[in-house]
Design a protein around this motif. Structure first.
Motif, PDB file in Angstrom:
ATOM      1  N   TYR A 160       6.355   2.648 -46.564  1.00  0.00           N
ATOM      2  CA  TYR A 160       6.172   3.772 -47.496  1.00  0.00           C
ATOM      3  C   TYR A 160       4.740   4.293 -47.434  1.00  0.00           C
ATOM      4  O   TYR A 160       4.510   5.508 -47.366  1.00  0.00           O
ATOM      5  N   TYR A 161       3.768   3.393 -47.469  1.00  0.00           N
ATOM      6  CA  TYR A 161       2.372   3.821 -47.469  1.00  0.00           C
ATOM      7  C   TYR A 161       1.951   4.373 -46.110  1.00  0.00           C
ATOM      8  O   TYR A 161       1.199   5.348 -46.036  1.00  0.00           O
ATOM      9  N   CYS A 162       2.457   3.769 -45.051  1.00  0.00           N
ATOM     10  CA  CYS A 162       2.139   4.304 -43.722  1.00  0.00           C
ATOM     11  C   CYS A 162       2.716   5.701 -43.539  1.00  0.00           C
ATOM     12  O   CYS A 162       2.115   6.551 -42.886  1.00  0.00           O
ATOM     13  N   ASN A 163       3.879   5.944 -44.114  1.00  0.00           N
ATOM     14  CA  ASN A 163       4.544   7.224 -43.941  1.00  0.00           C
ATOM     15  C   ASN A 163       3.941   8.352 -44.782  1.00  0.00           C
ATOM     16  O   ASN A 163       4.319   9.513 -44.612  1.00  0.00           O
ATOM     17  N   THR A 164       3.021   8.020 -45.687  1.00  0.00           N
ATOM     18  CA  THR A 164       2.381   9.078 -46.476  1.00  0.00           C
ATOM     19  C   THR A 164       1.494   9.969 -45.616  1.00  0.00           C
ATOM     20  O   THR A 164       1.201  11.108 -45.987  1.00  0.00           O
ATOM     21  N   GLY A 165       1.027   9.452 -44.486  1.00  0.00           N
ATOM     22  CA  GLY A 165       0.119  10.211 -43.642  1.00  0.00           C
ATOM     23  C   GLY A 165      -1.333  10.126 -44.064  1.00  0.00           C
ATOM     24  O   GLY A 165      -2.200  10.741 -43.449  1.00  0.00           O
ATOM     25  N   TYR A 166      -1.636   9.338 -45.103  1.00  0.00           N
ATOM     26  CA  TYR A 166      -3.007   9.241 -45.578  1.00  0.00           C
ATOM     27  C   TYR A 166      -3.844   8.245 -44.784  1.00  0.00           C
ATOM     28  O   TYR A 166      -5.033   8.448 -44.568  1.00  0.00           O
ATOM     29  N   PHE A 167      -3.223   7.155 -44.345  1.00  0.00           N
ATOM     30  CA  PHE A 167      -3.988   6.014 -43.860  1.00  0.00           C
ATOM     31  C   PHE A 167      -3.998   5.911 -42.339  1.00  0.00           C
ATOM     32  O   PHE A 167      -2.972   6.088 -41.684  1.00  0.00           O
ATOM     33  N   ASP A 168      -5.169   5.594 -41.812  1.00  0.00           N
ATOM     34  CA  ASP A 168      -5.314   5.338 -40.376  1.00  0.00           C
ATOM     35  C   ASP A 168      -5.156   3.862 -40.054  1.00  0.00           C
ATOM     36  O   ASP A 168      -4.739   3.501 -38.960  1.00  0.00           O
ATOM     37  N   THR A 169      -5.524   3.016 -41.003  1.00  0.00           N
ATOM     38  CA  THR A 169      -5.430   1.566 -40.826  1.00  0.00           C
ATOM     39  C   THR A 169      -5.002   0.944 -42.149  1.00  0.00           C
ATOM     40  O   THR A 169      -5.472   1.352 -43.216  1.00  0.00           O
ATOM     41  N   ILE A 170      -4.104  -0.036 -42.070  1.00  0.00           N
ATOM     42  CA  ILE A 170      -3.700  -0.813 -43.239  1.00  0.00           C
ATOM     43  C   ILE A 170      -4.138  -2.265 -43.010  1.00  0.00           C
ATOM     44  O   ILE A 170      -3.856  -2.857 -41.971  1.00  0.00           O
ATOM     45  N   ASN A 171      -4.831  -2.821 -44.013  1.00  0.00           N
ATOM     46  CA  ASN A 171      -5.254  -4.214 -43.965  1.00  0.00           C
ATOM     47  C   ASN A 171      -4.314  -5.052 -44.823  1.00  0.00           C
ATOM     48  O   ASN A 171      -4.193  -4.794 -46.033  1.00  0.00           O
TER      49      ASN A 171
ATOM     50  N   THR B 189     -15.750   8.102 -33.662  1.00  0.00           N
ATOM     51  CA  THR B 189     -15.114   9.258 -33.051  1.00  0.00           C
ATOM     52  C   THR B 189     -14.349  10.071 -34.083  1.00  0.00           C
ATOM     53  O   THR B 189     -13.734  11.066 -33.748  1.00  0.00           O
ATOM     54  N   GLY B 190     -14.394   9.660 -35.327  1.00  0.00           N
ATOM     55  CA  GLY B 190     -13.699  10.341 -36.411  1.00  0.00           C
ATOM     56  C   GLY B 190     -13.715   9.448 -37.626  1.00  0.00           C
ATOM     57  O   GLY B 190     -13.644   8.233 -37.510  1.00  0.00           O
ATOM     58  N   GLN B 191     -13.824  10.026 -38.781  1.00  0.00           N
ATOM     59  CA  GLN B 191     -13.903   9.229 -39.996  1.00  0.00           C
ATOM     60  C   GLN B 191     -12.502   8.892 -40.481  1.00  0.00           C
ATOM     61  O   GLN B 191     -11.656   9.769 -40.616  1.00  0.00           O
ATOM     62  N   LYS B 192     -12.254   7.626 -40.743  1.00  0.00           N
ATOM     63  CA  LYS B 192     -10.921   7.104 -41.004  1.00  0.00           C
ATOM     64  C   LYS B 192     -10.751   6.702 -42.462  1.00  0.00           C
ATOM     65  O   LYS B 192     -11.715   6.457 -43.179  1.00  0.00           O
ATOM     66  N   LEU B 193      -9.486   6.563 -42.862  1.00  0.00           N
ATOM     67  CA  LEU B 193      -9.159   6.019 -44.168  1.00  0.00           C
ATOM     68  C   LEU B 193      -8.411   4.707 -43.968  1.00  0.00           C
ATOM     69  O   LEU B 193      -7.364   4.656 -43.324  1.00  0.00           O
ATOM     70  N   PHE B 194      -8.981   3.644 -44.519  1.00  0.00           N
ATOM     71  CA  PHE B 194      -8.413   2.309 -44.452  1.00  0.00           C
ATOM     72  C   PHE B 194      -7.832   1.971 -45.820  1.00  0.00           C
ATOM     73  O   PHE B 194      -8.426   2.291 -46.848  1.00  0.00           O
ATOM     74  N   GLY B 195      -6.687   1.302 -45.848  1.00  0.00           N
ATOM     75  CA  GLY B 195      -6.093   0.922 -47.115  1.00  0.00           C
ATOM     76  C   GLY B 195      -5.673  -0.536 -47.109  1.00  0.00           C
ATOM     77  O   GLY B 195      -5.166  -1.032 -46.102  1.00  0.00           O
TER      78      GLY B 195
END
Length: 487
Positions: free
Chosen positions: A125-136, A86-92
């Motif tokens: 900090y990384y979640c607040n950058t707005g870059y990532f949809d999911t953090i592993n 439903t949308g292309q995501k960025l995982f980190g």
């Protein structure tokens, strides 16, 4: 192939620097044979012209939902192989502290850094950058043996954010046995998990990781650990909750990078299937994923991954996506026979393309600078199964990490790679792009450049013509590419 290194923390009990994404660098590819220069230039001109024509002809024709991949949008978990992105995501990936793993783009593998200024920042900090949809969370890298024990190894915890070591050991009992400082660190991490989730970022625990860590599956472990992880990390209840009693993770992924019976079938396959099936039955809404290596040419496994290849079709309707690891796997990574479309034939659900965070995050190659990143995106963006990119890891792809290149080696600027990944998934052109070498008909080992070294950058600059007969040629902790052993 396929290791993710975990940088050593000053107090961590275990260092897996050769693990998780042992970092590397591959700058411009050269043939190394002067007699082919004219032919190569001519071919490049023709291909570039064709690429430009194709680009302008298709400009604006972005894949469905490409611009919807913003933090906070849901992944529609639990829908299995029949679902469409439903949308292309960025995982980190967070936790292995690849920024401090000690790899140098010119000198190769060095001891992991003990300079706390190079450590990863806190999770929030990384979640607040707005870059990532999911953090592993990477990685829960020790488990198995029938006794319910496990270990987290997170390198370089951000002091004072997490107080102390990133190593947490659960002994299998019903009581907490870690020191108060470790418990406090994980409770603080739990607060950051809730911050991430409040911002719409999913948080998933990654099981396994590098092939040198002590994880395994004994008979019964699949169901046993599924229940344990459900009780300790998901909606279940348990007297010990490492991240805090109110913290419920969004999912679990299997990143199994070894097969104890190679070159035969993995004896762990039934247990991994049981784990996925049990987790799905316990928690229908939990995100479940599998992380295979991209390599499919091992004749012992009939075109599938040697570690989890038999698991994927057995649980295809139970998992939400694959993250296929396209780094530390040079013979199937861009530009060497990038094989994304082979994977779409093996799995009909969502596929995430796993990339390295910088040159030093993949010691066996696979980092894509903006030009090749654009090329890969343009090649697969319209495929309905393409679900986005993952990056190993957030510490090396996000400021304050630096972006070293041969041109900026002495004074590198802050990295912008996380932004580039997010931008390209949103339809922003981040580079000129250029075609995969596979499109030039380069298919055999001897047709690849003969480069050997700790990183692709070093190889390109200093040993592109070096004969390499074994991995030992590159030093004790470095790797020659598999296809170079007889060059």
């Amino acid at each position: 192939m396929g290791d993710h290194p975990i940088a050593a923390a000053p107090v961590a009990a275990t260092t897996t620097a050769a693990a998780a994404a042992t970092p590397a660098k591959a700058a411009a590819l050269r043939s190394g044979r002067n007699k082919f220069i004219i032919i190569g230039v001519s071919a490049a001109v023709l291909i570039t012209a064709a690429s430009l024509i194709a680009y302008f002809a298709t400009k604006g024709n972005k894949s469905q939902g490409a611009s919807a991949g913003s933090p906070g949008s849901s992944t529609s978990p639990g829908t299995g192989s029949g679902s469409k992105p439903t949308g292309q995501k960025l995982f980190g990936y967070f936790g292995a502290d690849a920024m401090a793993n000690g790899v140098d783009i010119l000198l190769g593998t060095l001891p992991p850094s003990t300079d706390s200024s190079t450590y990863q920042k806190d999770l929030a900090y990384y979640c607040n950058t707005g870059y990532f949809d999911t953090i592993n969370l990477a990685f829960l890298n020790e488990f198995g043996g029938g006794d319910n024990h496990f270990r987290f190894t997170f390198g370089g915890f951000s002091i004072p954010n997490y107080v102390t070591s990133g190593t947490y050991i659960y002994t299998g009992g019903q009581t907490e046995t870690n020191s108060p400082a470790v418990v406090s660190s994980y409770l603080n991490l739990g607060k950051d998990i809730k911050t991430c989730q409040a911002n719409g970022v999913k948080v998933i625990v990654s099981l396994g990781g590098d092939k040198v860590s002590d994880y395994k599956f004994s008979p019964g472990d699949g169901k046993r650990y599924a229940q344990l992880f459900y009780d300790m990390f998901l909606e279940g209840t348990h007297p010990v909750r490492p991240f805090g009693p109110g913290v419920v993770l969004d999912g679990i992924e299997l990143d199994i990078e070894k097969n104890p019976a190679y070159p035969g079938p993995s004896p762990w396959t039934p247990e991994m299937i049981d784990m996925i099936n049990t987790l799905r039955a316990l928690s229908p809404k939990t995100i479940l994923a599998i992380v295979p290596q991209c390599y499919l040419k091992d004749l012992n496994y009939n075109g599938s991954d040697q570690n989890v290849g038999a698991v994927i079709p057995a649980v295809a309707d139970k998992i939400d996506y694959l993250i296929v690891q396209y780094y530390n796997n040079p013979t199937c990574s861009y530009p060497f026979n990038f094989n994304y479309y082979e994977w779409t034939k093996l799995f009909k659900g969502k596929i995430v393309v796993g990339l390295a965070g910088d040159w030093t995050s993949a010691i066996s190659g696979g980092f894509l600078e903006p030009g090749p990143l654009q090329a890969v995106y343009d090649e697969i963006k319209s495929d309905p199964q393409f679900y986005g990119f993952s990056v190993y890891d957030v510490s090396s792809s996000t400021p304050p990490a630096l972006s070293k290149s041969p041109a900026t080696y002495t004074n590198p600027p802050p990295t912008t790679y996380s932004k580039a990944l997010k931008d390209v998934l949103s339809g922003v052109t981040v580079g000129s792009g250029f075609p995969s070498q596979a499109q030039l008909g380069i298919t055999t080992d001897k047709q690849y450049s003969k480069r050997c070294g700790g990183t692709w950058v070093n190889a390109n600059q200093t040993c592109s013509n070096k004969a390499c007969t074994s991995n030992a040629d590159c030093g004790k902790f470095e790797q020659c590419f598999d296809y170079m052993r007889n060059c």
